[in-house]
Design a protein around this motif. Structure first.
Motif, PDB file in Angstrom:
ATOM      1  N   ALA A 162      29.266  84.239 -13.071  1.00 39.26           N
ATOM      2  CA  ALA A 162      29.082  83.409 -14.272  1.00 39.26           C
ATOM      3  C   ALA A 162      29.883  83.954 -15.449  1.00 39.26           C
ATOM      4  O   ALA A 162      30.498  83.188 -16.202  1.00 39.26           O
ATOM      5  CB  ALA A 162      27.599  83.327 -14.621  1.00 39.26           C
ATOM      6  N   ILE A 163      29.893  85.282 -15.618  1.00 36.01           N
ATOM      7  CA  ILE A 163      30.628  85.873 -16.738  1.00 36.01           C
ATOM      8  C   ILE A 163      32.128  85.742 -16.527  1.00 36.01           C
ATOM      9  O   ILE A 163      32.907  85.647 -17.474  1.00 36.01           O
ATOM     10  CB  ILE A 163      30.225  87.347 -16.941  1.00 36.01           C
ATOM     11  N   SER A 164      32.569  85.701 -15.259  1.00 35.05           N
ATOM     12  CA  SER A 164      34.004  85.581 -14.974  1.00 35.05           C
ATOM     13  C   SER A 164      34.535  84.190 -15.290  1.00 35.05           C
ATOM     14  O   SER A 164      35.753  83.991 -15.362  1.00 35.05           O
ATOM     15  CB  SER A 164      34.277  85.928 -13.511  1.00 35.05           C
ATOM     16  N   THR A 165      33.652  83.221 -15.481  1.00 38.30           N
ATOM     17  CA  THR A 165      34.097  81.864 -15.829  1.00 38.30           C
ATOM     18  C   THR A 165      34.323  81.694 -17.323  1.00 38.30           C
ATOM     19  O   THR A 165      34.859  80.669 -17.755  1.00 38.30           O
ATOM     20  CB  THR A 165      33.062  80.826 -15.361  1.00 38.30           C
ATOM     21  N   LEU A 166      33.892  82.682 -18.113  1.00 39.41           N
ATOM     22  CA  LEU A 166      34.054  82.584 -19.565  1.00 39.41           C
ATOM     23  C   LEU A 166      35.484  82.934 -19.974  1.00 39.41           C
ATOM     24  O   LEU A 166      36.175  83.689 -19.292  1.00 39.41           O
ATOM     25  CB  LEU A 166      33.077  83.529 -20.279  1.00 39.41           C
ATOM     26  N   ASN A 167      35.906  82.379 -21.101  1.00 40.48           N
ATOM     27  CA  ASN A 167      37.220  82.694 -21.651  1.00 40.48           C
ATOM     28  C   ASN A 167      37.094  83.800 -22.679  1.00 40.48           C
ATOM     29  O   ASN A 167      36.262  83.720 -23.590  1.00 40.48           O
ATOM     30  CB  ASN A 167      37.829  81.452 -22.303  1.00 40.48           C
ATOM     31  N   PHE A 168      37.924  84.829 -22.549  1.00 38.52           N
ATOM     32  CA  PHE A 168      37.991  85.906 -23.530  1.00 38.52           C
ATOM     33  C   PHE A 168      39.399  85.892 -24.120  1.00 38.52           C
ATOM     34  O   PHE A 168      40.337  86.390 -23.502  1.00 38.52           O
ATOM     35  CB  PHE A 168      37.684  87.246 -22.874  1.00 38.52           C
ATOM     36  N   CYS A 169      39.528  85.317 -25.299  1.00 40.28           N
ATOM     37  CA  CYS A 169      40.863  85.103 -25.861  1.00 40.28           C
ATOM     38  C   CYS A 169      41.053  85.770 -27.219  1.00 40.28           C
ATOM     39  O   CYS A 169      42.149  85.725 -27.777  1.00 40.28           O
ATOM     40  CB  CYS A 169      41.140  83.606 -25.991  1.00 40.28           C
ATOM     41  N   GLY A 170      39.989  86.350 -27.749  1.00 39.21           N
ATOM     42  CA  GLY A 170      40.090  86.915 -29.089  1.00 39.21           C
ATOM     43  C   GLY A 170      39.792  88.393 -29.111  1.00 39.21           C
ATOM     44  O   GLY A 170      40.444  89.173 -28.396  1.00 39.21           O
ATOM     45  N   PRO A 171      38.797  88.802 -29.900  1.00 42.60           N
ATOM     46  CA  PRO A 171      38.448  90.229 -29.990  1.00 42.60           C
ATOM     47  C   PRO A 171      38.053  90.779 -28.624  1.00 42.60           C
ATOM     48  O   PRO A 171      37.419  90.100 -27.823  1.00 42.60           O
ATOM     49  CB  PRO A 171      37.245  90.233 -30.951  1.00 42.60           C
ATOM     50  N   ASN A 172      38.430  92.022 -28.382  1.00 42.25           N
ATOM     51  CA  ASN A 172      38.091  92.655 -27.105  1.00 42.25           C
ATOM     52  C   ASN A 172      37.400  94.003 -27.309  1.00 42.25           C
ATOM     53  O   ASN A 172      37.383  94.840 -26.420  1.00 42.25           O
ATOM     54  CB  ASN A 172      39.334  92.835 -26.239  1.00 42.25           C
ATOM     55  N   VAL A 173      36.830  94.194 -28.501  1.00 42.95           N
ATOM     56  CA  VAL A 173      36.167  95.457 -28.827  1.00 42.95           C
ATOM     57  C   VAL A 173      34.670  95.346 -28.553  1.00 42.95           C
ATOM     58  O   VAL A 173      33.992  94.467 -29.095  1.00 42.95           O
ATOM     59  CB  VAL A 173      36.403  95.846 -30.303  1.00 42.95           C
ATOM     60  N   ILE A 174      34.144  96.227 -27.700  1.00 44.28           N
ATOM     61  CA  ILE A 174      32.727  96.265 -27.362  1.00 44.28           C
ATOM     62  C   ILE A 174      32.097  97.477 -28.033  1.00 44.28           C
ATOM     63  O   ILE A 174      32.471  98.618 -27.737  1.00 44.28           O
ATOM     64  CB  ILE A 174      32.515  96.343 -25.834  1.00 44.28           C
ATOM     65  N   ASP A 175      31.174  97.231 -28.932  1.00 42.89           N
ATOM     66  CA  ASP A 175      30.514  98.319 -29.658  1.00 42.89           C
ATOM     67  C   ASP A 175      29.355  98.865 -28.814  1.00 42.89           C
ATOM     68  O   ASP A 175      28.178  98.712 -29.146  1.00 42.89           O
ATOM     69  CB  ASP A 175      30.010  97.822 -31.017  1.00 42.89           C
ATOM     70  N   HIS A 176      29.732  99.478 -27.706  1.00 47.82           N
ATOM     71  CA  HIS A 176      28.739 100.022 -26.778  1.00 47.82           C
ATOM     72  C   HIS A 176      29.439 101.070 -25.916  1.00 47.82           C
ATOM     73  O   HIS A 176      30.655 101.287 -26.066  1.00 47.82           O
ATOM     74  CB  HIS A 176      28.177  98.908 -25.900  1.00 47.82           C
TER      75      HIS A 176
END
Length: 315
Positions: A165-179
């Motif tokens: 399910a998460i692989s179907t999402l688009n990640f096109c902007g910020p890529n910083v994970i505060d974790h």
């Protein structure tokens, strides 16, 4: 360049994990603390497993499940902490997209198995205290193996569903994970596409993975408490409560931190509290389990002492 495995689903190829602290002066302290916690957790859980294997007194269903829980605790902390320590040493915070989702899958796989193992342990206590005459047949070795196999199958389905399910999402902007590791709430916040269906999936599957086990555990212990209160012997009552107290403590910590982490996705911004809960899920819980299960258990303490000193059991 786009990832070949997750074809055309994202415009970024890696995430940046900020970790627990950004102050350079504190990073060596964090490294030492978490390295010690990792070694202590692995050593403690493997000692529990060794004690169960070598001590005949501990060849019972309850300790069979506890041994499996120890193995999964080692796996859970290994999925998250060594990679964090590696980033602290290399000062490299980037994580490839595929590696991030792989970590997500294995983390949810192992945590999911823990959910069902804790339920199996509650069921074992229910049978041992409330149904002692039929305990040996209802909790045979075959039943134990089936319960563990079903736990693995359900957890695998859950982890695979979230990963796909998460692989179907688009990640096109910020890529910083505060974790300090990849998890669903943090990835939802970075998605450029709607995460409504993913969040619905999380709540629906969460009910199966957490709600149903919690209800079964609660029901089991209502029956256990009623049965224990009918025991006339104070010593017998104390022994029954002590065997259940350790398990209830672990259940409370495990589900309490999990509910806080995943049932508040509506928060506009994830905070340092989420890092603290993440530490509970990945470090504190696995580290405390050996202490909790051996603290008030003379049989386990004796077996651990014999493992550490190399002595043979007299049984």
């Amino acid at each position: 360049m786009q990832p070949t495995f997750w074809a055309n689903k994202t415009a970024i190829t890696e995430f940046i994990l900020l970790g627990l602290v950004e102050t350079p002066g504190l990073q060596p302290v964090v490294f030492v603390v978490f390295l010690f916690a990792y070694l202590f957790t692995v050593g403690g859980n493997l000692s529990i497993l060794a004690a169960i294997l070598v001590e005949p007194k501990l060849h019972t269903p309850m300790y069979f499940f506890l041994g499996n829980l120890s193995v999964h605790d080692v796996g859970c902390i290994t999925v998250t902490v060594p990679s964090m320590l590696g980033r602290l040493l290399s000062h490299k915070r980037t994580v490839p997209y595929g590696a991030c989702l792989t970590q997500l899958f294995f983390f949810h796989q192992l945590v999911g198995v823990d959910c069902f193992l804790l339920t199996a342990m509650a069921y074992d206590r229910f049978l041992a205290i409330c149904r002692p005459l039929t305990y040996s047949t209802r909790m045979s070795q075959t039943v134990q193996r089936i319960l563990v196999a079903v736990s693995w199958a359900c957890a695998f389905t859950n982890a695979l569903a979230h990963t796909v399910a998460i692989s179907t999402l688009n990640f096109c902007g910020p890529n910083v994970i505060d974790h300090f590791y990849c998890d669903l709430p943090q990835l939802f916040q970075l998605s450029c596409s709607s995460t409504q269906l993913n969040e619905l999936l999380l709540f629906a599957v969460g009910f199966i993975m957490a709600g149903i086990p919690m209800a079964l555990i609660f029901t089991s212990y209502i029956h256990v408490a009623a049965a224990v209160l009918r025991i006339r012997s104070v010593k017998g009552r104390k022994k029954a409560f002590s065997t259940c107290g350790s398990h209830l403590t672990v259940v409370t910590i495990f589900y309490g931190s999990g509910i806080f982490n995943y049932m508040r996705l509506g928060s506009a911004k994830l905070s340092d509290k989420d890092k603290a809960v993440g530490i509970f899920n990945t470090v504190i819980n696995p580290m405390l389990n050996p202490i909790i299960y051996s603290l008030r258990n003379p049989d386990m303490q004796g077996a651990l002492w014999r493992v550490l000193t190399g002595r043979q059991s007299l049984a």
